[in-house]
Scaffold this active site. Structure first.
Site, mmCIF file in Angstrom:
data_model
loop_
_atom_site.group_PDB
_atom_site.id
_atom_site.type_symbol
_atom_site.label_atom_id
_atom_site.label_comp_id
_atom_site.label_asym_id
_atom_site.label_seq_id
_atom_site.Cartn_x
_atom_site.Cartn_y
_atom_site.Cartn_z
ATOM 1 N N SER A 98 66.919 97.277 -25.942
ATOM 2 C CA SER A 98 67.990 96.559 -26.496
ATOM 3 C C SER A 98 67.488 95.557 -27.447
ATOM 4 O O SER A 98 66.266 95.024 -27.248
ATOM 5 C CB SER A 98 69.110 95.867 -25.678
ATOM 6 O OG SER A 98 69.485 96.574 -24.555
HETATM 7 N N1 SAH Z 1 67.631 97.000 -19.919
HETATM 8 C C1 SAH Z 1 66.881 97.995 -20.664
HETATM 9 C C2 SAH Z 1 67.601 98.692 -21.438
HETATM 10 C C3 SAH Z 1 67.596 100.018 -21.038
HETATM 11 S S1 SAH Z 1 68.777 101.195 -21.766
HETATM 12 C C4 SAH Z 1 65.407 97.306 -21.169
HETATM 13 O O1 SAH Z 1 65.266 96.165 -21.259
HETATM 14 O O2 SAH Z 1 64.711 98.359 -21.673
HETATM 15 C C5 SAH Z 1 69.728 101.737 -20.724
HETATM 16 C C6 SAH Z 1 69.392 102.335 -19.261
HETATM 17 O O3 SAH Z 1 70.379 102.557 -18.867
HETATM 18 C C7 SAH Z 1 68.966 103.959 -19.868
HETATM 19 O O4 SAH Z 1 67.395 103.745 -19.225
HETATM 20 C C8 SAH Z 1 69.388 104.888 -18.822
HETATM 21 O O5 SAH Z 1 68.980 105.790 -18.288
HETATM 22 C C9 SAH Z 1 70.348 103.851 -17.872
HETATM 23 N N2 SAH Z 1 71.397 104.091 -17.236
HETATM 24 C C10 SAH Z 1 72.370 104.952 -17.542
HETATM 25 N N3 SAH Z 1 73.385 105.048 -16.881
HETATM 26 C C11 SAH Z 1 72.812 104.567 -15.573
HETATM 27 C C12 SAH Z 1 73.157 104.541 -14.179
HETATM 28 N N4 SAH Z 1 74.418 105.149 -13.857
HETATM 29 N N5 SAH Z 1 72.576 103.767 -13.143
HETATM 30 C C13 SAH Z 1 71.162 103.466 -13.503
HETATM 31 N N6 SAH Z 1 70.854 103.407 -14.825
HETATM 32 C C14 SAH Z 1 71.471 103.913 -15.979
#
Ligand code: SAH
Length: 254
Positions: A98
């Site tokens: 993000s």
């Molecule tokens: N906070 C992260 C942002 C990652 S993007 C950072 O700093 O990099 C969001 C993430 O949520 C993705 O990696 C995706 O695979 C994950 N995601 C989506 N649905 C999910 C779920 N049900 N449980 C766990 N992770 C999930």
């Protein structure tokens, strides 16, 4: 292409308390500076934080945490020169880290909830570890961080990215975050980096009274908005805030 050493960012400053490189821990990814800037990464982060302040982020703890955590260590080497721009970046498997202003905004909203008097949140649950960046920021704002990722490759990437930081209060879990993580409950805060049609009931159940959930959620118009849910002894209070663009919340692990 590798840049000459003069253009490399000095990844750590003397006295920076984060990675412990002296004890043979994994060395930092060699960071390259944008051509012609040649600043060390602390200076670039300070500039990023100044810009966040100008955009209205006021919480000193959040700003301090963003100033401390080296975001360039969480992105691929080809993207390092964009690491301190206010932009989301690809982290593989169609997912993104993000943008700093959104991370700051969500953390500020999360901290607006109850703290334990030390100014720090207690236990926090993060859904969507991704590359592990926000988990590292959270480790400075909460006593314990439980972070769930559903994609094994990203869970492992986050583990590798976080290893040199040696954050004893961050616990990475490979699981479907829609079920929360009951063993760590109740949580002072729950923060999601992926948006679904509704906030899963498990998150509401696992939230402490006085705690907050900050998450993107689909709107009836088909967009996404940031939602804050606060648990009072009697009810859940919901505020729908500005439009955001997060990856979808998906079920199951892969
Ligand atoms: N906070 C992260 C942002 C990652 S993007 C950072 O700093 O990099 C969001 C993430 O949520 C993705 O990696 C995706 O695979 C994950 N995601 C989506 N649905 C999910 C779920 N049900 N449980 C766990 N992770 C999930």
């Amino acid at each position: 292409m590798d840049l000459p050493p003069a253009n490399r960012v000095r990844a750590t400053r003397p006295g920076t308390p984060l990675p412990d490189l002296a004890r043979g821990a994994q060395p930092p990814a060699r960071a390259t500076a944008p051509e012609g800037i040649g600043l060390d990464s602390q200076a670039v982060r300070s500039r990023m934080v100044r810009k966040l302040t100008e955009q209205g982020i006021a919480d000193a703890q959040v700003l301090g945490a963003l100033e401390a955590v080296e975001r360039h260590r969480f992105v691929d080497s080809a993207l390092v020169n964009q690491a301190y721009e206010d932009t989301s970046l690809p982290i593989g498997l169609g997912q993104t880290i993000s943008k700093p202003s959104v991370v700051a905004r969500m953390l500020e909203l999360l901290l607006g909830g109850t703290t334990d008097g030390s100014g720090r949140l207690g236990r926090v649950l993060e859904i969507g570890t991704g590359c592990g960046y926000q988990a590292a920021v959270l480790s400075r704002l909460a006593k314990e961080v439980y972070s769930i990722e559903r994609l094994r490759a990203l869970h492992e990437k986050a583990r590798a990215n976080l290893r040199p930081f040696r954050l004893a209060n961050v616990h990475l879990l490979l699981a479907d975050g829609m079920a929360g993580f009951a063993k760590g409950a109740p949580y002072a805060g729950i923060i999601a980096a992926a948006g679904g049609e509704a906030v899963p009931l498990a998150w509401i159940e696992q939230l402490a009274v006085g705690g907050r959930i900050v998450a993107p959620m689909l709107t009836p118009a088909g967009g996404q908005a940031l939602v804050v849910l606060e648990k009072t002894p009697r009810e859940m209070k919901q505020s729908v805030l500005e439009a955001v663009h997060f990856v979808p919340l998906k079920s199951g692990i892969a």
